[in-house]
Design a protein around this motif. Structure first.
Motif, PDB file in Angstrom:
ATOM      1  N   TRP A 100       0.832  -1.209   0.000  1.00 19.58           N
ATOM      2  CA  TRP A 100       0.000   0.000   0.000  1.00 19.58           C
ATOM      3  C   TRP A 100       0.866   1.257   0.000  1.00 19.58           C
ATOM      4  O   TRP A 100       0.597   2.203  -0.737  1.00 19.58           O
ATOM      5  CB  TRP A 100      -0.914  -0.001   1.218  1.00 19.58           C
ATOM      6  N   LEU A 101       1.922   1.249   0.808  1.00 15.51           N
ATOM      7  CA  LEU A 101       2.829   2.401   0.847  1.00 15.51           C
ATOM      8  C   LEU A 101       3.516   2.601  -0.503  1.00 15.51           C
ATOM      9  O   LEU A 101       3.654   3.737  -0.984  1.00 15.51           O
ATOM     10  CB  LEU A 101       3.876   2.201   1.945  1.00 15.51           C
ATOM     11  N   ALA A 102       3.941   1.489  -1.131  1.00 22.39           N
ATOM     12  CA  ALA A 102       4.603   1.594  -2.430  1.00 22.39           C
ATOM     13  C   ALA A 102       3.649   2.113  -3.496  1.00 22.39           C
ATOM     14  O   ALA A 102       4.020   2.939  -4.343  1.00 22.39           O
ATOM     15  CB  ALA A 102       5.173   0.239  -2.832  1.00 22.39           C
ATOM     16  N   ALA A 103       2.405   1.621  -3.459  1.00 18.09           N
ATOM     17  CA  ALA A 103       1.424   2.076  -4.445  1.00 18.09           C
ATOM     18  C   ALA A 103       1.075   3.548  -4.248  1.00 18.09           C
ATOM     19  O   ALA A 103       0.898   4.292  -5.216  1.00 18.09           O
ATOM     20  CB  ALA A 103       0.170   1.211  -4.355  1.00 18.09           C
ATOM     21  N   ARG A 104       1.002   3.969  -2.999  1.00 13.86           N
ATOM     22  CA  ARG A 104       0.597   5.350  -2.709  1.00 13.86           C
ATOM     23  C   ARG A 104       1.710   6.358  -3.000  1.00 13.86           C
ATOM     24  O   ARG A 104       1.471   7.397  -3.637  1.00 13.86           O
ATOM     25  CB  ARG A 104       0.164   5.454  -1.246  1.00 13.86           C
ATOM     26  N   TYR A 105       2.919   6.056  -2.547  1.00 14.79           N
ATOM     27  CA  TYR A 105       3.989   7.055  -2.626  1.00 14.79           C
ATOM     28  C   TYR A 105       4.904   6.884  -3.840  1.00 14.79           C
ATOM     29  O   TYR A 105       5.574   7.837  -4.242  1.00 14.79           O
ATOM     30  CB  TYR A 105       4.810   7.031  -1.346  1.00 14.79           C
ATOM     31  N   LEU A 106       4.952   5.693  -4.411  1.00 12.54           N
ATOM     32  CA  LEU A 106       5.758   5.486  -5.615  1.00 12.54           C
ATOM     33  C   LEU A 106       4.892   5.393  -6.865  1.00 12.54           C
ATOM     34  O   LEU A 106       5.422   5.225  -7.972  1.00 12.54           O
ATOM     35  CB  LEU A 106       6.602   4.205  -5.479  1.00 12.54           C
ATOM     36  N   GLU A 107       3.568   5.457  -6.661  1.00 14.51           N
ATOM     37  CA  GLU A 107       2.607   5.418  -7.770  1.00 14.51           C
ATOM     38  C   GLU A 107       2.776   4.168  -8.630  1.00 14.51           C
ATOM     39  O   GLU A 107       2.763   4.219  -9.861  1.00 14.51           O
ATOM     40  CB  GLU A 107       2.736   6.682  -8.623  1.00 14.51           C
ATOM     41  N   LEU A 108       2.931   3.041  -7.959  1.00 12.19           N
ATOM     42  CA  LEU A 108       3.031   1.763  -8.652  1.00 12.19           C
ATOM     43  C   LEU A 108       1.659   1.103  -8.752  1.00 12.19           C
ATOM     44  O   LEU A 108       0.787   1.329  -7.912  1.00 12.19           O
ATOM     45  CB  LEU A 108       3.983   0.822  -7.902  1.00 12.19           C
ATOM     46  N   ARG A 109       1.474   0.296  -9.762  1.00 13.06           N
ATOM     47  CA  ARG A 109       0.277  -0.536  -9.826  1.00 13.06           C
ATOM     48  C   ARG A 109       0.311  -1.546  -8.676  1.00 13.06           C
ATOM     49  O   ARG A 109       1.381  -1.875  -8.176  1.00 13.06           O
ATOM     50  CB  ARG A 109       0.204  -1.275 -11.166  1.00 13.06           C
ATOM     51  N   TRP A 110      -0.867  -2.053  -8.306  1.00 13.96           N
ATOM     52  CA  TRP A 110      -0.911  -2.904  -7.123  1.00 13.96           C
ATOM     53  C   TRP A 110      -0.066  -4.164  -7.310  1.00 13.96           C
ATOM     54  O   TRP A 110       0.541  -4.661  -6.360  1.00 13.96           O
ATOM     55  CB  TRP A 110      -2.347  -3.265  -6.756  1.00 13.96           C
ATOM     56  N   GLN A 111      -0.008  -4.681  -8.561  1.00 10.93           N
ATOM     57  CA  GLN A 111       0.816  -5.866  -8.793  1.00 10.93           C
ATOM     58  C   GLN A 111       2.294  -5.561  -8.557  1.00 10.93           C
ATOM     59  O   GLN A 111       3.002  -6.317  -7.875  1.00 10.93           O
ATOM     60  CB  GLN A 111       0.621  -6.380 -10.226  1.00 10.93           C
ATOM     61  N   ASP A 112       2.762  -4.445  -9.124  1.00 12.76           N
ATOM     62  CA  ASP A 112       4.166  -4.082  -8.952  1.00 12.76           C
ATOM     63  C   ASP A 112       4.476  -3.717  -7.507  1.00 12.76           C
ATOM     64  O   ASP A 112       5.566  -4.029  -6.994  1.00 12.76           O
ATOM     65  CB  ASP A 112       4.517  -2.919  -9.874  1.00 12.76           C
ATOM     66  N   ALA A 113       3.530  -3.064  -6.839  1.00 12.77           N
ATOM     67  CA  ALA A 113       3.728  -2.715  -5.428  1.00 12.77           C
ATOM     68  C   ALA A 113       3.848  -3.979  -4.576  1.00 12.77           C
ATOM     69  O   ALA A 113       4.659  -4.042  -3.642  1.00 12.77           O
ATOM     70  CB  ALA A 113       2.573  -1.847  -4.941  1.00 12.77           C
TER      71      ALA A 113
END
Length: 391
Positions: A100-113
């Motif tokens: 969740w942190l990666a998706a929110r702050y790095l703007e990654l798709r949920w799969q990549d996050a």
């Protein structure tokens, strides 16, 4: 220089140089990885994908995970189902929070996050198990390190399989069907070998086991989920069939697989190092790797320590030793960071930061535990009777 001489020098370098630098407590896999980086920086004209080195690297990583699968003891896992269930639940929550942190702050798709979270948090089970004899752990500590690592890896492999195919339901269904057929074919293959070959070819159990493990690894690599899943499943099924085909998971066979992987595994780390792009070796990557290490290593160690203390398992010092032994993420981080970069999900700086994070956390046991971290034990030590991992 002839090709044969180049391969001979490479083999000698990967066998000798890591041993020399181990006196400085540099883990041999990191030395092999750095040798790969040095080669590609000093001789960029050398091809990134030498087929012979790639084959040796594939043999190394597949036999390592074959050995990890052979080490699984479901009866032992069932005996610790309560604490391990709590461990897996907290692991799922940690992966979800990190994703969740990666998706929110790095703007990654949920799969990549999710892949990034697995790369940061998944202990390298085969790597850890292969080095347990050098950690100086007590039997109780070895038991929890082994089974926490194995259960965590089973969870990570399942998540990895689903996430990599989640964007295409048709491909996920086809991959799942292929995996199920592989799971059906593996015990049939082992039974056929035990019925028609092993009784008439004494001493062939090792080579046949490696053959089946490599074939299963090739299937999952073709599915896009890397060699490690198929090799691990082959080892696990061979262990489950211990009563039907005892030669496959015998103590002698385990020692042979361990020695075999210890020779070929340096080629895997060398090959990974030779694929690092120059842009990943930057000050930004250095900063990212240091920050990830300073933040995540203490958090992961505290989580293991807190769970053991809450469950009443061992004292503070013992819990810290278990946490240190579970810290290395080298193989999973290398594999998943490469997948993320190939998918175009992360920049080269973050890729380099992940590699540095993996290298630094892999060195931790060398300094916290009394014995040096070594993925390639000497033949005399490896041939000693194995210790029990039960408390």
């Amino acid at each position: 220089m002839s090709r044969e001489l180049a391969y001979l020098l490479l083999i000698c370098g990967l066998m000798v140089v890591p041993g020399l630098l181990q006196r400085l407590r540099v883990p041999p896999p990191l030395t092999c990885f750095l040798l790969g980086i040095a080669l590609i920086l000093t001789m960029p004209e050398v091809g990134h994908r030498d087929e012979a080195v790639h084959l040796l690297a594939a043999l190394g990583i597949s036999t390592l995970f074959l050995y990890a699968g052979l080490e699984v003891d479901l009866a032992t896992l069932r005996s610790a189902v309560g604490p391990l269930s709590i461990y897996l639940l907290t692991r799922v929550l940690a992966i979800a929070a990190c994703a969740w942190l990666a998706a929110r702050y790095l703007e990654l798709r949920w799969q990549d996050a999710t892949l990034l979270a697995l790369a940061l948090l998944t202990s390298s089970t085969g790597f850890i198990i292969d080095s347990l004899d050098r950690f100086g752990l007590t039997p109780e500590e070895r038991f929890w390190v082994t089974n926490n690592a194995i259960s965590g890896e089973l969870l990570a492999l399942a998540i990895l399989f689903v996430v990599l195919k989640a964007t295409d339901p048709g491909a996920l269904g086809l991959a799942t069907l292929t995996l199920l057929l592989t799971l059906i074919a593996l015990p049939l293959a082992f039974l056929a070998l035990g019925r028609w070959i092993l009784p008439y070819a004494p001493g062939s159990a090792f080579s046949l086991l490696v053959m089946v493990g490599f074939a299963a690894a090739f299937v999952t690599e073709r599915l896009g989920v890397e060699y490690l899943l198929g090799a691990f499943l082959a080892g696990l099924i061979a262990r489950l069939m211990e009563k039907r085909v005892p030669q496959l998971a015998s103590h002698d066979n385990l020692r042979a697989v361990k020695l075999f992987s210890s020779f070929f595994l340096p080629f895997y780390f060398f090959s990974r190092g030779a694929h690092v792009p120059p842009d990943a070796l930057s000050l930004e990557a250095l900063a990212i790797g240091v920050v990830l290490t300073l933040v995540l290593v203490p958090v992961r160690a505290f989580a293991v320590w807190a769970k053991r203390r809450l469950l009443g398992l061992g004292d503070t010092r013992s819990s810290l030793r278990v946490a240190a032994a579970l810290t290395p993420t080298l193989i999973f981080t290398l594999v998943l960071a490469t997948i993320l970069r190939d998918r175009g999900a992360i920049p080269d700086a973050l890729f380099g930061g992940l590699l540095l994070y993996a290298g630094l956390n892999t060195m931790l046991p060398s300094f916290m535990l009394r014995a040096p971290f070594d993925v390639a034990p000497s033949p005399l030590e490896a041939l000693q009777p194995g210790r029990s991992d039960k408390p």
